[in-house]
Design a protein around this motif. Structure first.
Motif, mmCIF file in Angstrom:
data_model
loop_
_atom_site.group_PDB
_atom_site.id
_atom_site.type_symbol
_atom_site.label_atom_id
_atom_site.label_comp_id
_atom_site.label_asym_id
_atom_site.label_seq_id
_atom_site.Cartn_x
_atom_site.Cartn_y
_atom_site.Cartn_z
ATOM 1 N N VAL A 63 -14.986 40.161 -28.155
ATOM 2 C CA VAL A 63 -13.708 40.251 -27.532
ATOM 3 C C VAL A 63 -13.039 38.953 -26.654
ATOM 4 C CG1 VAL A 63 -13.955 42.744 -26.845
ATOM 5 C CG2 VAL A 63 -14.932 41.154 -25.248
ATOM 6 N N CYS A 64 -11.952 38.925 -26.282
ATOM 7 C CA CYS A 64 -11.490 37.706 -25.516
ATOM 8 C C CYS A 64 -12.300 36.868 -24.788
ATOM 9 C CB CYS A 64 -10.300 37.909 -24.690
ATOM 10 S SG CYS A 64 -9.636 36.605 -23.953
ATOM 11 N N LEU A 65 -12.549 35.403 -25.063
ATOM 12 C CA LEU A 65 -13.543 34.727 -24.575
ATOM 13 C C LEU A 65 -12.831 33.944 -23.374
ATOM 14 C CD1 LEU A 65 -15.150 33.347 -27.605
ATOM 15 C CD2 LEU A 65 -16.223 34.793 -26.010
ATOM 16 N N GLY A 66 -11.525 34.309 -23.035
ATOM 17 C CA GLY A 66 -10.842 33.842 -21.959
ATOM 18 C C GLY A 66 -10.123 32.449 -22.113
ATOM 19 N N ALA A 67 -9.929 31.942 -23.479
ATOM 20 C CA ALA A 67 -9.543 30.736 -23.811
ATOM 21 C C ALA A 67 -8.269 30.887 -24.757
ATOM 22 C CB ALA A 67 -10.541 29.715 -24.592
ATOM 23 N N CYS A 68 -7.433 31.915 -24.245
ATOM 24 C CA CYS A 68 -6.267 32.525 -24.920
ATOM 25 C C CYS A 68 -5.318 31.246 -25.300
ATOM 26 C CB CYS A 68 -5.598 33.541 -24.745
ATOM 27 S SG CYS A 68 -6.644 34.935 -24.113
ATOM 28 N N ASP A 69 -5.236 30.456 -24.379
ATOM 29 C CA ASP A 69 -4.183 29.346 -24.243
ATOM 30 C C ASP A 69 -4.636 28.175 -25.303
ATOM 31 O OD1 ASP A 69 -6.103 28.927 -22.547
ATOM 32 O OD2 ASP A 69 -4.873 27.364 -21.205
ATOM 33 N N LEU A 94 -17.258 34.874 -32.431
ATOM 34 C CA LEU A 94 -15.939 34.746 -33.001
ATOM 35 C C LEU A 94 -15.024 35.569 -32.251
ATOM 36 C CD1 LEU A 94 -14.486 32.757 -34.742
ATOM 37 C CD2 LEU A 94 -14.607 34.579 -36.672
ATOM 38 N N CYS A 95 -14.188 34.855 -31.352
ATOM 39 C CA CYS A 95 -13.320 35.975 -30.748
ATOM 40 C C CYS A 95 -12.229 36.591 -31.855
ATOM 41 C CB CYS A 95 -12.359 35.139 -29.715
ATOM 42 S SG CYS A 95 -11.020 36.131 -29.048
ATOM 43 N N ASP A 96 -12.151 37.943 -31.524
ATOM 44 C CA ASP A 96 -11.090 38.632 -32.410
ATOM 45 C C ASP A 96 -10.247 39.409 -31.692
ATOM 46 O OD1 ASP A 96 -12.677 40.690 -31.518
ATOM 47 O OD2 ASP A 96 -13.390 41.585 -33.338
ATOM 48 N N SER A 97 -9.766 38.921 -30.448
ATOM 49 C CA SER A 97 -8.968 39.338 -29.582
ATOM 50 C C SER A 97 -7.386 38.980 -30.197
ATOM 51 C CB SER A 97 -8.959 39.261 -28.216
ATOM 52 O OG SER A 97 -10.155 40.068 -27.928
ATOM 53 N N VAL A 98 -6.294 39.558 -29.214
ATOM 54 C CA VAL A 98 -4.969 39.356 -29.911
ATOM 55 C C VAL A 98 -4.543 37.659 -30.154
ATOM 56 C CG1 VAL A 98 -3.791 39.623 -27.797
ATOM 57 C CG2 VAL A 98 -2.563 40.141 -29.859
ATOM 58 N N SER A 99 -4.876 36.900 -29.311
ATOM 59 C CA SER A 99 -4.264 35.187 -29.218
ATOM 60 C C SER A 99 -4.775 34.884 -30.376
ATOM 61 C CB SER A 99 -4.419 34.718 -27.957
ATOM 62 O OG SER A 99 -3.672 35.253 -26.829
ATOM 63 N N CYS A 100 -6.479 34.951 -30.629
ATOM 64 C CA CYS A 100 -7.276 34.235 -31.779
ATOM 65 C C CYS A 100 -6.604 34.957 -33.011
ATOM 66 C CB CYS A 100 -8.552 34.445 -31.380
ATOM 67 S SG CYS A 100 -9.289 33.332 -29.916
ATOM 68 N N TRP A 101 -6.431 36.011 -32.913
ATOM 69 C CA TRP A 101 -6.237 36.871 -34.195
ATOM 70 C C TRP A 101 -4.761 36.100 -34.616
ATOM 71 C CZ3 TRP A 101 -2.210 40.718 -35.174
ATOM 72 C CH2 TRP A 101 -2.331 41.373 -36.384
ATOM 73 N N PRO A 148 -7.598 29.293 -31.614
ATOM 74 C CA PRO A 148 -8.667 30.504 -31.726
ATOM 75 C C PRO A 148 -9.916 29.763 -31.001
ATOM 76 C CG PRO A 148 -8.245 29.742 -34.132
ATOM 77 C CD PRO A 148 -7.321 28.739 -33.025
ATOM 78 N N ALA A 149 -10.866 30.617 -30.787
ATOM 79 C CA ALA A 149 -11.903 30.551 -29.926
ATOM 80 C C ALA A 149 -13.184 31.234 -30.233
ATOM 81 C CB ALA A 149 -11.760 30.305 -28.417
ATOM 82 N N MET A 150 -14.387 30.236 -30.178
ATOM 83 C CA MET A 150 -15.637 30.895 -30.414
ATOM 84 C C MET A 150 -16.738 30.468 -29.601
ATOM 85 S SD MET A 150 -17.224 29.359 -33.853
ATOM 86 C CE MET A 150 -17.787 27.265 -34.027
HETATM 87 S S1 FES Z 1 -7.739 36.174 -27.599
HETATM 88 FE FE1 FES Z 1 -9.392 34.454 -28.107
HETATM 89 S S2 FES Z 1 -9.974 33.751 -26.444
HETATM 90 FE FE2 FES Z 1 -8.482 35.290 -25.844
#
Ligand code: FES
Length: 176
Positions: free
Chosen positions: A120-126, A79-86, A129-131
């Motif tokens: 960390v970021c899965l590269g799908a920030c746009d 589960l992505c917990d980087s900034v965009s998903c957060w 949320p992503a996993m």
């Molecule tokens: S922050 Fe979640 S995919 Fe980039």
């Protein structure tokens, strides 16, 4: 010791890398694919095969978050917990997964089906949320979408289980 198959697959990959140091992550992934995770023994096996120090390989394995150094379930949810998903609802999704599966981050369901890990970021920030589950990417998630995705994995598990019950291990069917 590496199995014949593991040795063969690492050897096949070696042609794509300039040296053993560059090859080592791929080698660890191969061992993980066969054993489910990479134990200390797995580290020692790969280190011996690539003629690297086990401590150096251990450092690589610990740094690279797709290498699992502890046993995991049959499916790993990252589960992505980087900034965009957060920003786009990470907390709610984590809580939903917790309620749905009965596990928190770093834990595995009692039936061994899922392990839930932060990533960390899965590269799908746009499309946050992503996993990821294993190597499949899922994005634009909401609780209903997660339920649908998990249900597919659970249905597949039930199907596999039924198939195994119908097919004895020696491959013979009960019918003449
Ligand atoms: S922050 Fe979640 S995919 Fe980039």
């Amino acid at each position: 010791m590496l199995s014949e198959q593991e040795r063969h697959e690492i050897e096949a990959q070696s042609h794509h890398y300039p040296n053993n140091r560059a090859l080592c992550i791929e080698a660890l992934k191969i061992v993980q694919a066969h054993r489910g995770w990479v134990s200390d023994e797995g580290i020692a096996d790969v280190a011996e095969a690539l003629q690297m120090a086990a401590a150096e390989l251990e450092g690589v394995a610990t740094f690279y978050n797709m290498i699992f150094r502890k046993p995991v379930g049959r499916h790993v949810i990252l589960l992505c917990d980087s900034v965009s998903c957060w920003i786009m609802g990470y907390d709610g999704l984590r809580e939903h997964l917790h309620a749905r599966l009965g596990i928190g981050l770093g834990e595995t369901t009692a039936d061994g089906c899922f392990t839930l890990l932060p990533n960390v970021c899965l590269g799908a920030c746009d499309h946050a949320p992503a996993m990821m589950i294993d190597s499949a990417h899922y994005q634009d998630l909401d609780p209903a979408g997660i339920d649908e995705i998990l249900a597919k994995y659970q249905m597949n598990e039930i199907r596999e289980e039924k198939k195994e019950k119908r097919e004895p291990p020696d491959g013979n069917t009960a019918d003449p």
